[in-house]
Design a protein around this motif. Structure first.
Motif, short mmCIF file in Angstrom:
data_model
loop_
_atom_site.label_atom_id
_atom_site.label_comp_id
_atom_site.label_asym_id
_atom_site.label_seq_id
_atom_site.Cartn_x
_atom_site.Cartn_y
_atom_site.Cartn_z
N ASN A 38 10.45 8.80 8.67
CA ASN A 38 10.61 7.59 7.86
C ASN A 38 9.35 6.72 7.87
OD1 ASN A 38 13.19 8.34 7.12
ND2 ASN A 38 14.16 7.19 8.76
N VAL A 39 8.70 6.64 9.01
CA VAL A 39 7.43 5.89 9.09
C VAL A 39 6.39 6.56 8.19
CG1 VAL A 39 5.50 5.30 10.62
CG2 VAL A 39 7.85 4.91 11.36
N ALA A 40 6.30 7.88 8.26
CA ALA A 40 5.35 8.61 7.41
C ALA A 40 5.68 8.41 5.94
CB ALA A 40 5.36 10.09 7.77
N ALA A 41 6.96 8.39 5.61
CA ALA A 41 7.36 8.17 4.21
C ALA A 41 6.94 6.78 3.74
CB ALA A 41 8.87 8.35 4.07
N ARG A 42 7.05 5.79 4.61
CA ARG A 42 6.63 4.44 4.22
C ARG A 42 5.11 4.36 4.02
NH1 ARG A 42 11.04 3.17 7.52
NH2 ARG A 42 9.82 2.93 9.41
N TYR A 43 4.37 5.05 4.90
CA TYR A 43 2.92 5.10 4.71
C TYR A 43 2.57 5.80 3.41
CZ TYR A 43 1.66 3.40 9.36
OH TYR A 43 1.48 2.62 10.47
N ALA A 44 3.27 6.89 3.11
CA ALA A 44 3.02 7.61 1.86
C ALA A 44 3.34 6.73 0.66
CB ALA A 44 3.84 8.89 1.81
N ALA A 45 4.42 5.97 0.74
CA ALA A 45 4.77 5.07 -0.36
C ALA A 45 3.68 4.00 -0.54
CB ALA A 45 6.12 4.41 -0.10
N LEU A 57 0.52 4.39 0.22
CA LEU A 57 -0.61 5.10 -0.36
C LEU A 57 -0.40 5.28 -1.87
CD1 LEU A 57 -3.25 6.74 -0.04
CD2 LEU A 57 -1.80 8.73 0.37
N GLY A 58 0.83 5.63 -2.25
CA GLY A 58 1.14 5.79 -3.67
C GLY A 58 0.96 4.49 -4.44
N ALA A 59 1.41 3.39 -3.85
CA ALA A 59 1.26 2.10 -4.50
C ALA A 59 -0.22 1.74 -4.65
CB ALA A 59 1.98 1.02 -3.71
N ALA A 60 -1.01 2.04 -3.63
CA ALA A 60 -2.45 1.76 -3.68
C ALA A 60 -3.11 2.59 -4.78
CB ALA A 60 -3.10 2.05 -2.34
N LEU A 61 -2.72 3.86 -4.90
CA LEU A 61 -3.28 4.70 -5.97
C LEU A 61 -2.89 4.17 -7.36
CD1 LEU A 61 -2.89 8.30 -4.52
CD2 LEU A 61 -5.02 7.17 -5.18
N GLN A 62 -1.66 3.69 -7.47
CA GLN A 62 -1.24 3.12 -8.75
C GLN A 62 -2.08 1.88 -9.10
OE1 GLN A 62 3.02 2.59 -8.14
NE2 GLN A 62 3.40 4.11 -9.75
N LYS A 63 -2.38 1.04 -8.10
CA LYS A 63 -3.20 -0.14 -8.34
C LYS A 63 -4.62 0.25 -8.74
CE LYS A 63 -0.77 -3.37 -5.34
NZ LYS A 63 -0.85 -4.18 -4.11
N VAL A 64 -5.15 1.26 -8.06
CA VAL A 64 -6.49 1.74 -8.41
C VAL A 64 -6.50 2.24 -9.84
CG1 VAL A 64 -8.17 3.57 -7.94
CG2 VAL A 64 -7.24 2.25 -6.06
N GLY A 65 -5.45 3.00 -10.18
CA GLY A 65 -5.36 3.50 -11.55
C GLY A 65 -5.26 2.39 -12.57
N ALA A 66 -4.47 1.37 -12.26
CA ALA A 66 -4.33 0.24 -13.18
C ALA A 66 -5.65 -0.51 -13.35
CB ALA A 66 -3.25 -0.72 -12.68
N LEU A 100 -0.57 10.26 -9.87
CA LEU A 100 -0.52 10.71 -8.49
C LEU A 100 0.18 9.67 -7.61
CD1 LEU A 100 -1.31 12.86 -6.43
CD2 LEU A 100 -3.51 11.71 -6.18
N GLY A 101 -0.12 8.40 -7.84
CA GLY A 101 0.53 7.33 -7.08
C GLY A 101 2.02 7.32 -7.31
N THR A 102 2.44 7.49 -8.55
CA THR A 102 3.86 7.52 -8.89
C THR A 102 4.54 8.71 -8.23
OG1 THR A 102 3.41 6.45 -11.01
CG2 THR A 102 5.52 7.59 -10.80
N SER A 103 3.88 9.86 -8.27
CA SER A 103 4.46 11.07 -7.65
C SER A 103 4.59 10.91 -6.14
CB SER A 103 3.59 12.29 -7.96
OG SER A 103 3.57 12.55 -9.33
N ILE A 104 3.59 10.35 -5.52
CA ILE A 104 3.63 10.16 -4.07
C ILE A 104 4.74 9.19 -3.69
CG2 ILE A 104 2.37 9.17 -2.11
CD1 ILE A 104 -0.17 10.42 -3.27
N GLN A 105 4.90 8.12 -4.45
CA GLN A 105 5.97 7.17 -4.16
C GLN A 105 7.34 7.81 -4.35
OE1 GLN A 105 4.93 3.73 -6.62
NE2 GLN A 105 4.65 2.57 -4.70
N SER A 106 7.49 8.60 -5.38
CA SER A 106 8.76 9.29 -5.63
C SER A 106 9.06 10.26 -4.49
CB SER A 106 8.69 10.03 -6.96
OG SER A 106 9.84 10.81 -7.14
N PHE A 107 8.05 11.01 -4.09
CA PHE A 107 8.22 11.94 -2.98
C PHE A 107 8.59 11.20 -1.69
CE2 PHE A 107 6.40 14.28 0.65
CZ PHE A 107 7.15 15.45 0.56
N ALA A 108 7.94 10.08 -1.44
CA ALA A 108 8.22 9.29 -0.23
C ALA A 108 9.66 8.81 -0.22
CB ALA A 108 7.26 8.11 -0.13
#
Length: 178
Positions: free
Chosen positions: A70-77, A79-88, A105-113
């Motif tokens: 669960n901790v790793a999933a939160r870190y991944a989420a 990371l996904g949010a950060a990638l989405q911000k970079v993309g925006a 990629l950010g959206t996919s990582i958040q969904s996976f998390a």
């Protein structure tokens, strides 16, 4: 006629002595059977206690692993949010292709998390195995990337002195020579 003194003793005391059958062999067999039964009962008790203990340890290990998952999933989420911000932010610049990939990629990582956090550890392992079979190159790339990220994270979280001394053999040799 004179009586034999032993006959007198035997006849005088025969009424007082109860007749005891010779059962030494039977008693030993019964004792041995009792010991076997007792040993089997004790062994069963030990096995039951060991199973309970092992089950408790396994449950505790599964809980710890689930917590780490669960901790790793939160870190991944994150990371996904950060990638989405970079993309925006890149959408505003001229790099729209890269921005689109970063956002996707950010959206996919958040969904996976989110999927990982809601599932049991066994289900996550099955998902990873399934992904590895369907997309072996992507799986190997993701594993390499995860290894790189983990090594960077561990290096960054190490105490400052450990990073300075553990980095290269040259610095270690210099300290040894001093």
């Amino acid at each position: 006629m004179q009586e034999n003194p032993t006959d007198q003793y035997d006849s005088a005391h025969s009424e007082e002595r109860p007749s005891i059958p010779l059962t030494g062999v039977v008693e030993n067999e019964t004792s041995f059977e009792d010991l076997k039964r007792k040993a089997a009962d004790d062994l069963g008790t030990v096995k039951d206690k060991a199973k309970e203990h092992i089950q408790g340890v396994a449950e505790k290990a599964e809980q710890v692993a689930a917590d780490h998952k669960n901790v790793a999933a939160r870190y991944a989420a994150s990371l996904g949010a950060a990638l989405q911000k970079v993309g925006a932010e890149m959408q505003n610049a001229d790099d729209t292709e890269i921005a689109k990939y970063a956002e996707d990629l950010g959206t996919s990582i958040q969904s996976f998390a989110r999927d990982v956090e809601d599932k049991k550890l066994r289900d996550v392992a099955a998902m990873a195995e399934d992904f590895g079979r369907r997309q072996p190159l992507a799986f190997l790339g993701a594993a390499a990337l995860a290894g790189l990220v983990a090594s960077r994270f561990l290096t960054a979280s190490a105490p400052k002195g450990a990073r300075e001394t553990g980095g290269s053999n040259k610095s270690g040799q210099e300290k040894a020579d001093v």
